[in-house]
Design a protein around this motif. Sequence first.
Motif, PDB file in Angstrom:
ATOM      1  N   TYR A 256       0.861  -1.191   0.000  1.00  0.00           N
ATOM      2  CA  TYR A 256       0.000   0.000   0.000  1.00  0.00           C
ATOM      3  C   TYR A 256       0.893   1.234   0.000  1.00  0.00           C
ATOM      4  CZ  TYR A 256      -4.413   2.472   0.864  1.00  0.00           C
ATOM      5  OH  TYR A 256      -5.533   3.271   0.756  1.00  0.00           O
ATOM      6  N   ASP A 257       1.030   1.873  -1.160  1.00  0.00           N
ATOM      7  CA  ASP A 257       2.017   2.925  -1.381  1.00  0.00           C
ATOM      8  C   ASP A 257       1.385   4.304  -1.234  1.00  0.00           C
ATOM      9  OD1 ASP A 257       4.128   4.458  -2.119  1.00  0.00           O
ATOM     10  OD2 ASP A 257       4.328   3.676  -4.148  1.00  0.00           O
ATOM     11  N   ASN A 258       1.795   5.046  -0.207  1.00  0.00           N
ATOM     12  CA  ASN A 258       1.320   6.417  -0.001  1.00  0.00           C
ATOM     13  C   ASN A 258       2.474   7.410   0.106  1.00  0.00           C
ATOM     14  OD1 ASN A 258      -1.622   5.911   0.341  1.00  0.00           O
ATOM     15  ND2 ASN A 258      -0.934   4.717   2.108  1.00  0.00           N
ATOM     16  N   ASP A 259       3.654   7.018  -0.368  1.00  0.00           N
ATOM     17  CA  ASP A 259       4.833   7.862  -0.181  1.00  0.00           C
ATOM     18  C   ASP A 259       4.952   8.945  -1.248  1.00  0.00           C
ATOM     19  OD1 ASP A 259       6.135   6.774  -2.495  1.00  0.00           O
ATOM     20  OD2 ASP A 259       6.684   5.010  -1.319  1.00  0.00           O
ATOM     21  N   GLY A 260       6.009   9.752  -1.117  1.00  0.00           N
ATOM     22  CA  GLY A 260       6.248  10.829  -2.073  1.00  0.00           C
ATOM     23  C   GLY A 260       7.253  10.477  -3.138  1.00  0.00           C
ATOM     24  N   SER A 261       7.547   9.186  -3.279  1.00  0.00           N
ATOM     25  CA  SER A 261       8.527   8.723  -4.252  1.00  0.00           C
ATOM     26  C   SER A 261       7.837   8.183  -5.496  1.00  0.00           C
ATOM     27  CB  SER A 261       9.390   7.626  -3.613  1.00  0.00           C
ATOM     28  OG  SER A 261      10.149   6.945  -4.579  1.00  0.00           O
ATOM     29  N   SER A 262       8.576   8.170  -6.598  1.00  0.00           N
ATOM     30  CA  SER A 262       8.030   7.584  -7.830  1.00  0.00           C
ATOM     31  C   SER A 262       7.991   6.066  -7.743  1.00  0.00           C
ATOM     32  CB  SER A 262       8.873   8.009  -9.043  1.00  0.00           C
ATOM     33  OG  SER A 262      10.233   7.599  -8.864  1.00  0.00           O
ATOM     34  N   GLY A 263       8.778   5.500  -6.825  1.00  0.00           N
ATOM     35  CA  GLY A 263       8.763   4.066  -6.595  1.00  0.00           C
ATOM     36  C   GLY A 263       7.991   3.722  -5.343  1.00  0.00           C
ATOM     37  N   SER A 264       8.276   2.574  -4.780  1.00  0.00           N
ATOM     38  CA  SER A 264       7.622   2.127  -3.545  1.00  0.00           C
ATOM     39  C   SER A 264       8.666   2.025  -2.444  1.00  0.00           C
ATOM     40  CB  SER A 264       6.944   0.771  -3.748  1.00  0.00           C
ATOM     41  OG  SER A 264       6.501   0.243  -2.505  1.00  0.00           O
ATOM     42  N   CYS A 265       8.643   2.987  -1.524  1.00  0.00           N
ATOM     43  CA  CYS A 265       9.615   2.975  -0.427  1.00  0.00           C
ATOM     44  C   CYS A 265       9.401   1.768   0.488  1.00  0.00           C
ATOM     45  CB  CYS A 265       9.496   4.254   0.393  1.00  0.00           C
ATOM     46  SG  CYS A 265       9.854   5.763  -0.532  1.00  0.00           S
ATOM     47  N   GLY A 266       8.140   1.373   0.672  1.00  0.00           N
ATOM     48  CA  GLY A 266       7.850   0.222   1.520  1.00  0.00           C
ATOM     49  C   GLY A 266       8.475  -1.050   0.994  1.00  0.00           C
ATOM     50  N   SER A 267       8.430  -1.226  -0.326  1.00  0.00           N
ATOM     51  CA  SER A 267       9.042  -2.400  -0.939  1.00  0.00           C
ATOM     52  C   SER A 267      10.558  -2.303  -0.926  1.00  0.00           C
ATOM     53  CB  SER A 267       8.544  -2.565  -2.381  1.00  0.00           C
ATOM     54  OG  SER A 267       7.159  -2.835  -2.410  1.00  0.00           O
ATOM     55  N   THR A 268      11.095  -1.117  -1.220  1.00  0.00           N
ATOM     56  CA  THR A 268      12.536  -0.933  -1.280  1.00  0.00           C
ATOM     57  C   THR A 268      13.195  -1.125   0.084  1.00  0.00           C
ATOM     58  OG1 THR A 268      12.326   0.615  -3.132  1.00  0.00           O
ATOM     59  CG2 THR A 268      14.384   0.673  -1.870  1.00  0.00           C
ATOM     60  N   TYR A 269      12.571  -0.551   1.111  1.00  0.00           N
ATOM     61  CA  TYR A 269      13.175  -0.579   2.445  1.00  0.00           C
ATOM     62  C   TYR A 269      12.554  -1.635   3.356  1.00  0.00           C
ATOM     63  CZ  TYR A 269      15.732   3.520   1.043  1.00  0.00           C
ATOM     64  OH  TYR A 269      16.584   4.379   0.371  1.00  0.00           O
ATOM     65  N   ARG A 270      11.633  -2.447   2.796  1.00  0.00           N
ATOM     66  CA  ARG A 270      11.126  -3.660   3.439  1.00  0.00           C
ATOM     67  C   ARG A 270      10.534  -3.399   4.824  1.00  0.00           C
ATOM     68  NH1 ARG A 270      16.295  -7.326   3.039  1.00  0.00           N
ATOM     69  NH2 ARG A 270      14.922  -8.857   4.056  1.00  0.00           N
ATOM     70  N   ALA A 271       9.634  -2.414   4.881  1.00  0.00           N
ATOM     71  CA  ALA A 271       9.013  -2.064   6.156  1.00  0.00           C
ATOM     72  C   ALA A 271       7.778  -1.211   5.903  1.00  0.00           C
ATOM     73  CB  ALA A 271       9.995  -1.309   7.046  1.00  0.00           C
TER      74      ALA A 271
END
Length: 320
Positions: A256-271
């Motif tokens: 569930y991506d709600n960040d300000g990045s063009s990617g997915s910070c949750g997936s990248t940083y695993r949290a």
Amino acid sequence: MDELYDIIRDVSQDLLTNHNSFEAAGSFSLSYCVNLCTASSICLSAVRISASGECHLFSSTLHAHATGTETGLTYIGKRKPGAAQSATEMKGFCGTEESSTCNTAPSPRVYQGCQDAFDNGERNSEAVYTLHTDPESAPVLAVCQFDDQSGWTVIQRRLDGTIDFNRGWDDYAHGFGNTNGEHWIGLENIHHLTKKDQKLSIFLEDHEGQSRTANYSFFQVENRESNYQLLVSGYNGDAGDSLSYHHKMGFSTLDYDNDGSSGSCGSTYRAGWWYDNCLKANLNGVWHNAENAQQSQSGVAWLDWKHPYSFKTVYMRVGN
């Protein structure tokens, strides 16, 4: 009350090894273990370990049977699902309690938060308390810390990497882990705990035994409709202000991506965290040991103290 439960002693160890509990707590008496299951609307059974008093709660009815040998495990199964009790005092349970003082033993109190527990005279710091953060939801188990003037509710703790924090939205919304170890109390509970003005205190310790704190005079997590938006201000401490970067961000997870990045910070940083593009703090990141701490980009991070670095011990707590 005992007619509402099936109680089976000396049950198979498979109940703990083959099923996942949604909560584990201890060290509690059998009556307290039953009360914990009663207080939770999703608990249908529990297993208590007599040697340690540890109580495991399950959201399903397990198929228990006596083993004929001494295992030290007692199975507690609801004969019908029970709703959460909103009363301050939960009813006692003594149907199979061995202690002769069972009928006079006090039932666990249910508090709105640890400040409420403090105001009612509780001073057993680091103990697990039953909190009713929302009158319309099931109570939750939480660790309380007390000082001379107030009670603090621990909402997150990292210690040793035994709990996987790379989880989806539902887990982060409702909470996970073990209150005696690593855990996340749940965004819903944090939202209800912070409806009134709350302070946030963050403790960080590195693998070399150095510790620092980051304190905020205002901390609030908005409701689910806002994606649990973070509001934080008023920093003081010696760890540096890494959290204000995440002010006004919604919560993000791997699914569930709600960040300000063009990617997915949750997936990248695993949290799961209040990522922007992406982070200056990531206290739910992957836990690393001392050998790998300094090479970690996805660890338990607080960039204003050390970077790159993954901290050993972290806890977040809220209070008045």
